[in-house]
Design a protein around this motif. Structure first.
Motif, short mmCIF file in Angstrom:
data_model
loop_
_atom_site.label_atom_id
_atom_site.label_comp_id
_atom_site.label_asym_id
_atom_site.label_seq_id
_atom_site.Cartn_x
_atom_site.Cartn_y
_atom_site.Cartn_z
N SER A 127 0.54 -1.10 0.17
CA SER A 127 0.29 0.20 -0.13
C SER A 127 1.13 0.95 0.25
O SER A 127 2.18 0.75 0.55
CB SER A 127 -0.90 0.12 1.53
OG SER A 127 -2.00 -1.13 1.19
N SER A 128 0.03 2.25 0.40
CA SER A 128 1.04 3.41 -0.21
C SER A 128 1.81 4.28 0.53
O SER A 128 2.26 4.97 0.87
CB SER A 128 0.23 4.46 -0.75
OG SER A 128 -0.84 3.91 -0.57
N VAL A 129 1.87 3.88 1.76
CA VAL A 129 1.98 4.03 3.39
C VAL A 129 2.91 3.39 3.93
O VAL A 129 3.56 3.78 4.48
CB VAL A 129 0.57 4.63 3.67
CG1 VAL A 129 -0.25 3.59 4.64
CG2 VAL A 129 1.36 5.44 5.33
N THR A 177 6.10 5.13 -7.49
CA THR A 177 6.68 6.33 -6.64
C THR A 177 6.38 5.97 -5.52
O THR A 177 7.26 6.65 -5.07
CB THR A 177 4.86 7.37 -7.44
OG1 THR A 177 5.07 6.79 -8.41
CG2 THR A 177 4.84 7.95 -6.73
N VAL A 178 5.33 4.70 -5.22
CA VAL A 178 5.41 4.25 -3.32
C VAL A 178 7.19 4.37 -2.74
O VAL A 178 7.40 4.95 -1.64
CB VAL A 178 4.71 3.36 -3.33
CG1 VAL A 178 4.80 3.38 -1.39
CG2 VAL A 178 3.32 3.79 -3.22
N ALA A 187 -3.10 8.81 2.02
CA ALA A 187 -3.43 7.62 2.65
C ALA A 187 -2.34 7.80 4.64
O ALA A 187 -1.95 7.12 4.42
CB ALA A 187 -3.04 5.91 2.41
N SER A 221 -3.20 8.71 -3.70
CA SER A 221 -2.65 7.81 -3.08
C SER A 221 -3.82 6.43 -2.14
O SER A 221 -5.04 6.47 -2.03
CB SER A 221 -1.71 7.81 -1.47
OG SER A 221 -2.15 8.26 -0.64
N GLU A 222 -2.95 5.20 -1.92
CA GLU A 222 -4.55 4.61 -1.09
C GLU A 222 -4.42 3.02 -2.37
O GLU A 222 -5.00 3.64 -3.05
CB GLU A 222 -5.53 5.09 -0.53
CG GLU A 222 -6.36 3.98 -0.68
CD GLU A 222 -5.98 2.47 0.09
OE1 GLU A 222 -5.50 2.82 1.39
OE2 GLU A 222 -7.38 1.42 0.39
N SER A 223 -3.85 1.73 -2.02
CA SER A 223 -4.08 1.20 -2.99
C SER A 223 -4.63 0.53 -2.82
O SER A 223 -5.12 0.30 -4.87
CB SER A 223 -3.04 -0.50 -2.41
OG SER A 223 -3.89 -0.87 -0.96
N ARG A 226 0.90 6.06 -9.02
CA ARG A 226 0.31 5.06 -7.20
C ARG A 226 0.96 5.90 -6.51
O ARG A 226 2.62 5.57 -6.10
CB ARG A 226 0.77 3.72 -8.00
CG ARG A 226 0.68 3.02 -6.34
CD ARG A 226 1.45 1.29 -7.19
NE ARG A 226 1.09 0.47 -6.06
CZ ARG A 226 1.63 0.55 -4.91
NH1 ARG A 226 3.55 1.10 -4.96
NH2 ARG A 226 1.59 -0.48 -4.29
N GLU A 227 1.15 7.29 -6.04
CA GLU A 227 1.27 7.86 -5.10
C GLU A 227 1.08 7.49 -4.02
O GLU A 227 0.70 6.20 -3.86
CB GLU A 227 0.35 9.43 -4.88
CG GLU A 227 0.12 10.04 -6.48
CD GLU A 227 1.08 10.90 -6.55
OE1 GLU A 227 2.29 10.79 -6.35
OE2 GLU A 227 1.14 10.93 -7.60
N SER A 228 2.06 7.58 -3.60
CA SER A 228 2.61 7.36 -1.91
C SER A 228 1.91 8.42 -0.71
O SER A 228 1.75 9.20 -0.97
CB SER A 228 3.74 8.01 -1.54
OG SER A 228 4.65 8.46 -1.25
N ALA A 229 1.82 8.20 0.09
CA ALA A 229 1.23 8.81 1.29
C ALA A 229 1.57 10.07 1.37
O ALA A 229 1.11 11.36 1.36
CB ALA A 229 0.33 8.32 2.52
#
Lengths: 135, 401
Positions: free
Chosen positions: A63-65, A91-92, B47, B133-135, B151-154
């Protein structure tokens, strides 16, 4: 004899360390922050420690975080990797590495992957785009 | 990277230290991906995770004076007031969630505390440039709406919310939205749960390519599409998919591949789905609870569970996690009352991956979500994964067979 390869900076820094190879994608959240041991079920590194390693893997996942959350805890406990060498930047993983100030490179030639072995000492110079296998 | 005068001023600190930090990170990101310039975003979603890194970063920006130009919706942490009624929340965890809420409020976020903002409150139009963000969110934005996000990170999404910009690369560009691998689904995909397994089974065979699904039903539910995206992006790293005849950039196969041939064709059989199911579930046996809503259940899914438990008694506790808006609707429509009468409950503003569930650590539950089971590994929670109907049956018997 050392061999040097060109690479591309993802996140800045210069560091030396021991290689740990993963054929599977990597999620830093599924590492025990107290020990640096991979806890992901069925992962090729399950049960092994990534602490102080130069971790070589294809791509981030998760997941993104969670990459940032996982990296941050590892950084705080001192059980994180020294640097990352990746094939497919996403990106993440990239944003998390930049924010956590973890050196990361990509665009490494095929040659490197053919020569590098677990336990090799290597030098990652993200700032000048150079990777050196020292032994 | 070519920056406009205003962007350069953000980078130089003219708009304050917080905006400067955000722009600096975005320029570094843009350089990694060879972005020629920044583009404006009109929507963002962060996220939020209520974990150390999340709190550290948002407080750092708040303390540096950052505020959001494009107010982001945000993910859930946990509903402190709810959990204080049913369990003990440590002082430390209470402090963290209070600080997280405060920091996001100060930075100017829209406090939805929901991981499916794309179903309500933050719905883009076709082609809109966004930073989500958020998968489960990124694939939905790209695939189902045909809006555009990387696909951004938080953290990178929060930077985008602050600067109102994102570097131009990746899935913002036409050519990168092209399908690459044809996924021929030979398995019998008939309910929302089958999309969970399909999403989890595909990434290993896919290898960083954008999948184009054929032979799937032409009328999937929103939950099915949400499940597919969430699992694709959990088991792998897949921010966009096409389903021929369903998603807007895949009216035909040619459309999905932008006129090119597929690089590869892979087939997914029933055996593949059964195998992945067996791999990810914990062993069957007695269970202590049932947990749904990863991603947050929508109203139809809540209604489905309410219907299944109507007039019956659950042997173990059951929770559905959802948005506050869905909970409000479920209350109005009597679903909450039905669930509570059976021994279940709805909890809003809450994620499964939070310390509020500590009273379930070391226990075994049943869920319909592989993503839920995957992340709670760290919290020593075991999950048997089943379709919703079977989960409810198990919750009534206290056992999965």
């Amino acid at each position: 004899m050392s061999e040097t390869y060109a690479c591309h900076k993802v996140s800045e820094g210069v560091i030396e360390g021991e290689v740990l190879l993963s054929t599977d994608d990597f999620c830093f959240y599924l590492v025990d922050p107290k020990t640096g041991i991979v806890i992901e079920k069925n992962h090729c590194l399950e049960g092994q420690s990534i602490a102080d390693k130069i971790l070589v893997f294809p791509s981030g996942k998760g997941s993104s975080v969670v990459q940032a959350d996982g990296m941050y805890q590892l950084k705080m406990s001192g059980k994180g990797p020294k640097a990352l060498i990746i094939k497919y930047p996403d990106t993440v993983l990239v944003a998390s590495s930049i924010i956590m100030e973890l050196p990361v490179v990509d665009r490494v030639p095929k040659d490197f992957y053919e020569h590098v072995k677990n336990g090799n000492q290597i030098r990652v110079d993200a700032d000048h785009g150079q990777l050196t296998i020292q032994s | 990277m070519q920056l406009t005068v205003e962007e350069q001023e953000m980078l130089d600190g003219k708009y304050g230290k917080g905006t400067q930090i955000a722009m600096k990170i975005q320029v570094a990101l843009g350089e990694v991906f060879d972005a020629p310039k920044m583009v404006q975003v009109s929507r963002t979603h962060v996220a939020l995770s209520n974990q150390e890194a999340d709190l550290w970063f948002v407080e750092k920006l708040v303390n540096a004076g950052a505020t959001c130009r494009v107010s982001p919706t945000v993910n859930p942490g946990f509903n402190l007031e709810y959990f204080q009624c049913i369990t003990t929340i440590s002082k430390e965890d209470e402090q963290t969630i209070r600080r997280t809420r405060q920091a996001y409020k100060e930075i100017g976020a829209t406090l939805t505390f929901d991981c499916t903002p794309y179903l309500e409150k933050n719905v883009p139009r076709f082609g809109e440039i966004t930073a989500f963000s958020e998968s489960s969110a990124t694939p939905f934005i790209n695939s189902v709406y045909g809006a555009r996000t990387n696909r951004e990170s938080a953290q990178s999404a929060l930077c985008a919310a602050i600067t109102g910009r994102t570097p131009l690369y990746g899935f913002l560009l036409d050519e990168n939205r092209k399908g690459q691998v044809l996924v021929d689904v030979q398995a019998d995909v008939k309910n929302d749960f089958d999309y969970q397994l399909l999403g989890y089974a595909v990434p290993k065979k896919l290898q960083f390519k954008t999948p184009v699904f054929v032979n799937l039903p032409t009328n999937p539910s929103p939950a099915a599409l949400m499940n597919l995206g969430a699992q694709l992006n959990t088991a792998g790293n897949v921010p966009m998919y096409h389903i021929v005849g369903v998603t807007p950039e895949a009216r035909t196969i040619e459309d999905a591949f932008q006129g090119d041939e597929p690089e590869r064709i892979i087939t997914i059989t029933q055996e593949d789905l059964d195998q992945v199911h067996a791999e990810i579930t914990d062993p069957v046996g007695k269970i202590d609870f049932a947990l749904f809503g990863c991603p947050h259940f929508n109203l139809n899914q809540v209604a489905q569970v309410a219907e299944l438990v109507k007039g019956k008694k659950l042997k173990v506790k059951l929770w559905i996690m959802t948005s506050s808006l869905t909970k409000e609707l479920a209350t109005r429509m009597g679903y909450l009352e039905t669930l509570q009468a059976a021994g279940g409950d709805i909890v809003d503003d809450t994620c499964m991956d939070q310390p509020c569930w500590e009273f379930l650590y070391g226990k075994k539950g049943v869920t319909d979500s592989p993503k839920c089971a995957y992340y709670t590994k760290r919290r020593n929670m075991q999950f048997v994964i089943r379709k919703v109907e079977d989960c409810i049956e198990a919750a009534m018997r206290g056992e999965v067979s």
